[in-house]
Design an enzyme around this catalytic site. Sequence first.
Site, PDB file in Angstrom:
ATOM      1  N   GLU A   1      25.675  34.303 -13.508  1.00 41.98           N
ATOM      2  CA  GLU A   1      25.994  34.095 -12.109  1.00 41.98           C
ATOM      3  C   GLU A   1      24.850  33.331 -11.469  1.00 41.98           C
ATOM      4  OE1 GLU A   1      26.726  37.899 -10.111  1.00 41.98           O
ATOM      5  OE2 GLU A   1      26.203  38.813 -12.041  1.00 41.98           O
TER       6      GLU A   1
ATOM      7  N   GLY B   1      16.414  27.259 -15.052  1.00 36.57           N
ATOM      8  CA  GLY B   1      15.521  26.436 -15.868  1.00 36.57           C
ATOM      9  C   GLY B   1      15.997  26.419 -17.298  1.00 36.57           C
TER      10      GLY B   1
END
Lengths: 226, 226
Positions: free
Chosen positions: B112, B42
């Site tokens: 990641e 997000g």
Amino acid sequence: MTYPVFAVTVDLVVLTVREGGLHVLLVRRGIEPHLGAWALPGGFVLEDEDLPTAARRELAEETGLAGAGGHLEQLASYGAPDRDPRGRVVTVAYLALLPDLPVPTAGTDAAEAEWRPVGKLGLAFDHDRILADGVERARSKLEYTPLAAAFCPPEFTIAALRQVYEAVWGESLDPRNFHRKATSTPGFVSPTGGSTEGGAGRPARLYRRGDATLLNPPLLRRRPGE
Amino acid sequence: MTYPVFAVTVDLVVLTVREGGLHVLLVRRGIEPHLGAWALPGGFVLEDEDLPTAARRELAEETGLAGAGGHLEQLASYGAPDRDPRGRVVTVAYLALLPDLPVPTAGTDAAEAEWRPVGKLGLAFDHDRILADGVERARSKLEYTPLAAAFCPPEFTIAALRQVYEAVWGESLDPRNFHRKATSTPGFVSPTGGSTEGGAGRPARLYRRGDATLLNPPLLRRRPGE
DNA sequence: CGAATAGTGTCTGTGAGACAATATGTG
DNA sequence: CACATATTGTCTCACAGACACTATTCG
């Protein structure tokens, strides 16, 4: 790196059933923008205030009724860049379902407030869209949840519950089949033992809302043209 | 009179079905707060950006995949005063359903990214709650909509569609009854004319998603203990 | 052919919808 | 009693679920 600054409001789609139809609570705006236009009640979220708290506060302020047996849930959020001329405002809409109650008192920002039948209302901001989403949510929820009882007083008859369905869905239901369905679905309603009195015809037993959160099996409305 | 200032973010619950189970896309946070913790992808809503636009942009940035056949819808908003130590941040969560795709590329803020089976994951912020809401929404939507196909590639077999249901609901379904149900519900799937080849057993016909937006009648899951 | 998976047919129980019949009040 | 409304009963059809059976491919 810096990020845009927003104001956050809550807007309320407050629905009730009266005179055989679904009505929404509107306020006439007492400040700019859209001064004098009808709009959904709502207001800014305050410092240190959670979203549900803000929604309940606005509901109490605008209706004078602290969720007396009703229901309040989050509906959706709306944040188009141009939805408010004052700047970036994101609104979190809440849906409230209430029993039919006396004409509400106007809140601080609102010159007047009144119940209006739902439909094409020409509201301020993007409130027509929000109202449409709220009405559609209410219609769906009546299928799968016992929330129709939120439109009724604490004790109600099966006929009153049926009239809620008829008003919200805009279709008529067979009183006999509805009665059997409502009383046989586990957790939908539970009898109080009391009855109505004084009306025409046989007195009806009174019920209150059951403890189920989901109707199983659901009470599906007729799907037009599918 | 002045009102509090907020930042607004979008967070994504990106779900897919792989290895027979429901998986969610997580990123490891590369910045404070919660540096190093796993979280939902997000980011901040930009100036002049609508909420759905922001959600699509984040999805493209974090997955590198511009909604290829998937589905994106608003889930809910979360704005508890203490949910982010940097100040008042309201997040509008979106739910994305995607076919199983190669391991995503990490975005700018994420060190990641990987698929993880849904469950109790100990995520940053209130993301466990958001994930739970997203999973529940997905489970419900499979009952009433043809959205299971959003988890499948453009052409798929009935067996693949059934495996989506089994993975999302965590229960097994009778292949024969499911087949009849899927092919007889109007608008759920439409045959392409093609078939699989090379596998064991009889080749399966291929289908693509139908044009219905609502399944009628719905495909109800078993309700545990109601 | 045998194994494996796809797809069809049949039966049974549950529930929705149409509607007859009965129950119990008021005027 | 006539009337109105509540509540129960009966019938039929559609559909979910259990499961036997047929179809089509590969090795």
